[in-house]
Design an enzyme around this catalytic site. Structure first.
Site: not given
Length: 329
Positions: A41, A112, A205, A215, A226
């Site tokens: 990513q 991430h 979210e 949070y 997963y």
């Protein structure tokens, strides 16, 4: 990101920064942009234009930065990094490092990273970094992962940041307990920052970001791992902020902006939320910090990587598969 009403910049993950003028992309990328780690990513992530661009000409880039020569188990470590520079004669110049994480926090994972960049009305720069696959780091104030950060545009630290004077905490942290922020947007009237983030399997979210709040990730979540395993049995916990809105199953949220313009006057102040897996753009009507209505305005055109309101009032949607930009009017 728009330089003016005619020119926009768009990033491509392998490391290319493109200039689009009057709807036509220059075939040559901007020369001299930073080297990125284009794996998983990672790559060239967000681009943002300084609020005072007309006079100062700064452009900001977020990307996955590798520490060359530093490995863990034979794999190069990396982390999200932010630089700014100026574009002159179609080249990236005068680069300055705005944010570089402590090198001991760099990880070998390739997912991430975050990262979005926005500015509030006072000119503070906000950006998000994901947990990099280590959820426990999102709760550790000594680690940059799993956080929304706030800095000045030159990289210095605002004195009123919530953890600026706490021993052992990173002073850039504005909020924590985030899994992987994939959307940031500033409300055009209140100036407050809203965020969308990926949950695991379920539990994407929408959060209104407030200074110093936790949070919850990974101690509270609306999703499963997963493989179906329970990450946490808790969906709420004292001292942890619940999302303003959540999705189950996960649409894989990506890209967020408030609509403001004349083409769709009834949508002013509504959120535009993109999604990768569900290949959609949702329109969210937000009142009193709550989502009171949601509708899908684009579906199955491709994986939505970003969605933004342009200076002309049109809605621009960056897609992967096919790799195109749509203009909605």
């Amino acid at each position: 990101a728009w330089l003016d009403v005619r020119r926009a910049l768009v990033t491509e993950r392998p490391g290319r920064l493109r200039l689009i003028e009057d709807g036509v992309m220059n075939p040559q990328p901007i020369a001299g942009t930073p080297k990125v780690l284009n794996e998983g990513q990672g790559g060239l992530l967000d681009v943002a234009v300084d609020p005072n661009y007309a006079s100062e000409r700064w452009v900001y880039l977020a990307y996955s930065h590798a520490l060359e020569g530093q490995t863990d188990g034979g794999r190069v470590v990396s982390m999200t990094r932010i630089v700014r520079g100026r574009i002159k004669d179609h080249a990236w110049t005068e680069e300055q490092v705005v944010y570089e994480a402590p090198h001991e926090s760099y990880r070998t994972t390739r997912h991430h990273y975050g990262c979005r960049i926005v500015f509030d009305p006072q000119g503070h720069l906000y950006f998000g970094i994901g947990d990099r696959g280590y959820g426990v780091d999102a709760q550790n104030l000594g680690r940059p992962q799993g956080k929304i950060h706030r800095i000045h545009r030159d990289g210095s630290i605002p004195e009123d940041n919530p953890f600026a004077n706490r021993q052992g905490a990173l002073p850039t942290i504005f909020s924590y307990g985030h899994r992987n922020p994939q959307g940031l947007a500033v409300h055009p009237e209140t100036g407050r920052v809203w965020e969308t983030e990926h949950g695991p399997m379920g539990g994407d979210e929408l959060n209104l970001i407030s200074p110093g709040l936790n949070y919850g990730w990974p101690e509270v979540t609306y999703g499963l791992d997963y493989d179906g395993a329970v990450i946490s049995p808790l969906r709420a916990k004292p001292g942890m902020q619940a999302p303003n809105y959540y999705w189950r199953p996960s649409p894989a949220l990506c890209g967020l902006d408030f609509y403001r313009g004349r083409l769709f006057p009834e949508w002013n102040g509504h959120l535009l939320a993109g999604a990768l897996k569900y290949e959609q753009v949702e329109l969210l009507d937000v009142a009193a910090d709550r989502v009171i209505h949601a509708e899908t305005i684009l579906k199955n055109a491709g994986r939505v990587r970003d969605v933004a309101c342009g200076p002309d009032g049109a809605i621009y949607v960056v897609l992967n598969g096919p790799d195109i930009i749509l203009r909605l009017t």
